[in-house]
Scaffold this active site. Structure first.
Site, PDB file in Angstrom:
ATOM      1  N   ALA A  65      -5.024  44.023   4.380  1.00  0.00           N
ATOM      2  CA  ALA A  65      -5.734  43.128   3.466  1.00  0.00           C
ATOM      3  C   ALA A  65      -6.255  43.938   2.288  1.00  0.00           C
ATOM      4  O   ALA A  65      -6.530  45.134   2.427  1.00  0.00           O
ATOM      5  CB  ALA A  65      -6.881  42.466   4.208  1.00  0.00           C
ATOM      6  N   GLY A 109      -3.622  44.479   8.272  1.00  0.00           N
ATOM      7  CA  GLY A 109      -2.923  43.195   8.128  1.00  0.00           C
ATOM      8  C   GLY A 109      -1.427  43.364   7.918  1.00  0.00           C
ATOM      9  O   GLY A 109      -0.643  42.465   8.233  1.00  0.00           O
ATOM     10  N   GLU A 112      -0.042  43.719  11.317  1.00  0.00           N
ATOM     11  CA  GLU A 112      -0.170  42.399  11.960  1.00  0.00           C
ATOM     12  C   GLU A 112       0.882  41.414  11.427  1.00  0.00           C
ATOM     13  O   GLU A 112       1.423  40.602  12.172  1.00  0.00           O
ATOM     14  CB  GLU A 112      -1.590  41.867  11.725  1.00  0.00           C
ATOM     15  CG  GLU A 112      -2.630  42.716  12.442  1.00  0.00           C
ATOM     16  CD  GLU A 112      -4.048  42.434  12.005  1.00  0.00           C
ATOM     17  OE1 GLU A 112      -4.311  42.407  10.782  1.00  0.00           O
ATOM     18  OE2 GLU A 112      -4.908  42.222  12.871  1.00  0.00           O
ATOM     19  N   GLU A 132      -8.661  49.336  10.786  1.00  0.00           N
ATOM     20  CA  GLU A 132      -9.820  48.545  10.341  1.00  0.00           C
ATOM     21  C   GLU A 132     -11.139  49.174  10.757  1.00  0.00           C
ATOM     22  O   GLU A 132     -12.152  49.049  10.071  1.00  0.00           O
ATOM     23  CB  GLU A 132      -9.740  47.109  10.895  1.00  0.00           C
ATOM     24  CG  GLU A 132      -8.677  46.236  10.234  1.00  0.00           C
ATOM     25  CD  GLU A 132      -7.324  46.282  10.907  1.00  0.00           C
ATOM     26  OE1 GLU A 132      -7.048  47.248  11.650  1.00  0.00           O
ATOM     27  OE2 GLU A 132      -6.526  45.348  10.689  1.00  0.00           O
TER      28      GLU A 132
HETATM   29  C1  HXC Z   1      -6.720  47.733  -1.555  1.00  0.00           C
HETATM   30  C2  HXC Z   1      -5.682  49.768  -1.345  1.00  0.00           C
HETATM   31  C3  HXC Z   1      -5.508  49.556   0.046  1.00  0.00           C
HETATM   32  C4  HXC Z   1      -5.984  48.316   0.596  1.00  0.00           C
HETATM   33  C5  HXC Z   1      -4.669  51.477  -0.466  1.00  0.00           C
HETATM   34  N1  HXC Z   1      -5.150  50.962  -1.611  1.00  0.00           N
HETATM   35  N2  HXC Z   1      -4.888  50.644   0.563  1.00  0.00           N
HETATM   36  N3  HXC Z   1      -6.278  48.854  -2.130  1.00  0.00           N
HETATM   37  N4  HXC Z   1      -6.585  47.455  -0.223  1.00  0.00           N
HETATM   38  N5  HXC Z   1      -5.831  48.002   1.900  1.00  0.00           N
HETATM   39  C6  HXC Z   1      -5.112  51.541  -2.940  1.00  0.00           C
HETATM   40  C7  HXC Z   1      -6.053  52.752  -3.056  1.00  0.00           C
HETATM   41  O1  HXC Z   1      -7.373  52.327  -3.310  1.00  0.00           O
HETATM   42  C8  HXC Z   1      -5.448  53.460  -4.243  1.00  0.00           C
HETATM   43  O2  HXC Z   1      -5.815  52.774  -5.434  1.00  0.00           O
HETATM   44  C9  HXC Z   1      -3.950  53.238  -4.046  1.00  0.00           C
HETATM   45  O3  HXC Z   1      -3.829  52.091  -3.213  1.00  0.00           O
HETATM   46  C10 HXC Z   1      -3.277  54.419  -3.379  1.00  0.00           C
HETATM   47  O4  HXC Z   1      -3.994  54.726  -2.202  1.00  0.00           O
HETATM   48  P1  HXC Z   1      -4.417  56.228  -1.835  1.00  0.00           P
HETATM   49  O5  HXC Z   1      -5.419  56.161  -0.761  1.00  0.00           O
HETATM   50  O6  HXC Z   1      -4.794  56.987  -3.066  1.00  0.00           O
HETATM   51  O7  HXC Z   1      -3.011  56.795  -1.314  1.00  0.00           O
HETATM   52  P2  HXC Z   1      -2.751  57.796  -0.094  1.00  0.00           P
HETATM   53  O8  HXC Z   1      -3.678  58.955  -0.143  1.00  0.00           O
HETATM   54  O9  HXC Z   1      -1.278  58.054  -0.134  1.00  0.00           O
HETATM   55  O10 HXC Z   1      -3.101  56.998   1.231  1.00  0.00           O
HETATM   56  C11 HXC Z   1      -2.382  55.807   1.538  1.00  0.00           C
HETATM   57  C12 HXC Z   1      -3.114  55.042   2.694  1.00  0.00           C
HETATM   58  C13 HXC Z   1      -4.585  54.851   2.323  1.00  0.00           C
HETATM   59  C14 HXC Z   1      -3.001  55.878   3.988  1.00  0.00           C
HETATM   60  C15 HXC Z   1      -2.367  53.752   2.883  1.00  0.00           C
HETATM   61  O11 HXC Z   1      -4.649  54.273   1.034  1.00  0.00           O
HETATM   62  C16 HXC Z   1      -5.320  53.963   3.277  1.00  0.00           C
HETATM   63  O12 HXC Z   1      -5.751  54.419   4.337  1.00  0.00           O
HETATM   64  N6  HXC Z   1      -5.521  52.704   2.875  1.00  0.00           N
HETATM   65  C17 HXC Z   1      -6.336  51.773   3.623  1.00  0.00           C
HETATM   66  C18 HXC Z   1      -5.545  51.127   4.730  1.00  0.00           C
HETATM   67  C19 HXC Z   1      -6.402  50.173   5.551  1.00  0.00           C
HETATM   68  O13 HXC Z   1      -7.534  50.536   5.907  1.00  0.00           O
HETATM   69  N7  HXC Z   1      -5.891  48.983   5.848  1.00  0.00           N
HETATM   70  C20 HXC Z   1      -6.633  47.971   6.559  1.00  0.00           C
HETATM   71  C21 HXC Z   1      -7.261  47.027   5.586  1.00  0.00           C
HETATM   72  S1  HXC Z   1      -8.285  45.848   6.383  1.00  0.00           S
HETATM   73  P3  HXC Z   1      -6.224  53.539  -6.775  1.00  0.00           P
HETATM   74  O14 HXC Z   1      -6.635  52.425  -7.700  1.00  0.00           O
HETATM   75  O15 HXC Z   1      -7.307  54.497  -6.422  1.00  0.00           O
HETATM   76  O16 HXC Z   1      -4.945  54.233  -7.184  1.00  0.00           O
HETATM   77  C22 HXC Z   1      -7.213  44.719   6.992  1.00  0.00           C
HETATM   78  C23 HXC Z   1      -7.874  43.584   7.748  1.00  0.00           C
HETATM   79  C24 HXC Z   1      -6.814  42.744   8.359  1.00  0.00           C
HETATM   80  O17 HXC Z   1      -6.058  44.779   6.846  1.00  0.00           O
HETATM   81  C25 HXC Z   1      -7.256  41.333   8.464  1.00  0.00           C
HETATM   82  C26 HXC Z   1      -6.093  40.413   8.447  1.00  0.00           C
HETATM   83  C27 HXC Z   1      -5.211  40.478   7.220  1.00  0.00           C
END
Ligand code: HXC
Length: 274
Positions: A65, A109, A112, A132
Site C-alpha cells: 500500500a 499489499g 497479498e 507491515e
Molecule cells: C510509498 C514507497 C513505498 C510504499 C517504497 N516507496 N515503498 N512509497 N509506499 N509502500 C518509495 C520510497 O519512499 C522511495 O521514494 C522510492 O519508493 C524508492 O524506495 P527506496 O526505499 O529508496 O528504495 P530501496 O532502498 O531500493 O528499498 C526498496 C524497498 C523499500 C525495500 C521496497 O522501499 C521498502 O521497504 N519499502 C516499504 C515496503 C513496505 O513496508 N510495504 C508495506 C506497506 S503497508 P523517494 O520519493 O524517496 O524516491 C501495506 C499494508 C497492506 O502494504 C494493506 C493492504 C493493501
C-alpha cells in the site's frame, strides 16, 4: 476503459494487466487498486478472455500500500471506508483463472495481491515479504491468512513478525509460488501457462478454481462432496462430450465453453444452490 495506473492488453484470449507506477515501485494507491478491480472485472466478463495475467515491472511487482497515502489517516477514516475491504472482495470474486507473474519486490499489499491470484510464477529476482510490522501495523489484505495457508504457521509467523523477505527459491520451496524461472523468461513462462489454460474448457477451468478455493473454506468431507457435485455437473457441458470424444478419436479437443441444451438450469441448481 482507459486507465491511469495500469496497462491492459488483450491478445489471444489472454488479458495482461500490468501495474504501471514504476517511479513509485508500484505502491498501491487507492486509485490503482480501484482500476485493477475494474480491469479484472472487465476481463472476467469479456467472452474473448479465458485467462488473466497480473504483473508489475521487471524490477518490482508492488511494494505494498502507498505509505504516503495512508500515513495521515485516522482510525475513523480507515474503519469507516473499510480500507482495502472492497478490493479484497472484488479480486476474490473473479471467476476466471488469474496468474501472478512476479519479478522483484512483492511486499505487504503487493505480496497479498499476488497471493489473491490463483497461482504465482516468480522470476529469480522475486522477493516476498509482509513488512507491515516495521510500520507499526499488521497485514490488511490477507498476509496473516493466505500466507499461513500457503507456507504454514512457522514461516508465516516468521515473515509477519520479523518483516524479513523471502527469496523466490525459498518461496517455491515453501509452497508460496508454483514455479521459479530466470528473470528474462518470466513473461514467456506466464504466457505459456496462460495459453495452456486458455486452450481448456473455460467452464472446467472456472470450476477447478471454485473447487480448489472451496478447500480453504470447508471441511474435507464437505469439500469432497462439493467436488463430486461439480464433477457430475461437468457432464452437462458440451465440453465434456468434446473432450472425451477428442481423446478417443486421437485429436485435439475444440472446447466451446457451452452447457448442453436444457442442462443449464439443472447445473445452476446443482452448483449454485447445493
Ligand atoms: C510509498 C514507497 C513505498 C510504499 C517504497 N516507496 N515503498 N512509497 N509506499 N509502500 C518509495 C520510497 O519512499 C522511495 O521514494 C522510492 O519508493 C524508492 O524506495 P527506496 O526505499 O529508496 O528504495 P530501496 O532502498 O531500493 O528499498 C526498496 C524497498 C523499500 C525495500 C521496497 O522501499 C521498502 O521497504 N519499502 C516499504 C515496503 C513496505 O513496508 N510495504 C508495506 C506497506 S503497508 P523517494 O520519493 O524517496 O524516491 C501495506 C499494508 C497492506 O502494504 C494493506 C493492504 C493493501
Amino acid at each position: 476503459m482507459a486507465f491511469e495506473t495500469i496497462i491492459v492488453k488483450i491478445d489471444d484470449h489472454i488479458a495482461l494487466i500490468k501495474l504501471n507506477r514504476h517511479d513509485a515501485l508500484n505502491a498501491l494507491k487507492q486509485k490503482m487498486l480501484a482500476e485493477l478491480c475494474t480491469a479484472l472485472e472487465e476481463a472476467d466478463s469479456n467472452d474473448k478472455v479465458r485467462c488473466i495475467i497480473l504483473t508489475g515491472s521487471e524490477k518490482t511487482f508492488a511494494v505494498g500500500a502507498d505509505i504516503k497515502e495512508m500515513s495521515e489517516l485516522s482510525y475513523a477514516d480507515v474503519a469507516s471506508a473499510n480500507l482495502f475491504g472492497d478490493p479484497v472482495d472484488r479480486i476474490s470474486n473473479i471467476r476466471k483463472p488469474v496468474i501472478a507473474a512476479v519479478a522483484g519486490y512483492a511486499l505487504g499489499g503487493g505480496c497479498e495481491l499476488a497471493m489473491a491470484c490463483d497461482f504465482i510464477i516468480a522470476a529469480e529476482s522475486a522477493k516476498f515479504g509482509q513488512p507491515e510490522i516495521n510500520l507499526g501495523i499488521v497485514a490488511g489484505m490477507g498476509g496473516t491468512q493466505r500466507l499461513t495457508y500457503a507456507v504454514g504457521k512457522a514461516k508465516s509467523m516468521d515473515m509477519n513478525l520479523t518483516g524479513r523477505f523471502m527469496t523466490a527459491e525459498e518461496a517455491e520451496r515453501s509452497g508460496l509460488v508454483s514455479r521459479v524461472v530466470p528473470s528474462k523468461k518470466l513473461m514467456e513462462e506466464a504466457h505459456s501457462a496462460a495459453q495452456k489454460i486458455a486452450e481448456k474448457s473455460l467452464l472446467a477451468a472456472r470450476t477447478v478454481k471454485e473447487a480448489v478455493n472451496r478447500s480453504f473454506e470447508t471441511t474435507l468431507s464437505e469439500g469432497l462432496l462439493f467436488e463430486r457435485r461439480v464433477f457430475h455437473a461437468m457432464f452437462a457441458t458440451e465440453d465434456q462430450k468434446e473432450g472425451m470424444a477428442a481423446f478417443l478419436e486421437k485429436r485435439e479437443a475444440q472446447f466451446r465453453n457451452r452447457w448442453r441444451r436444457g442442462y443449464f438450469r439443472l447445473c445452476k441448481t446443482v452448483i449454485f444452490e447445493y
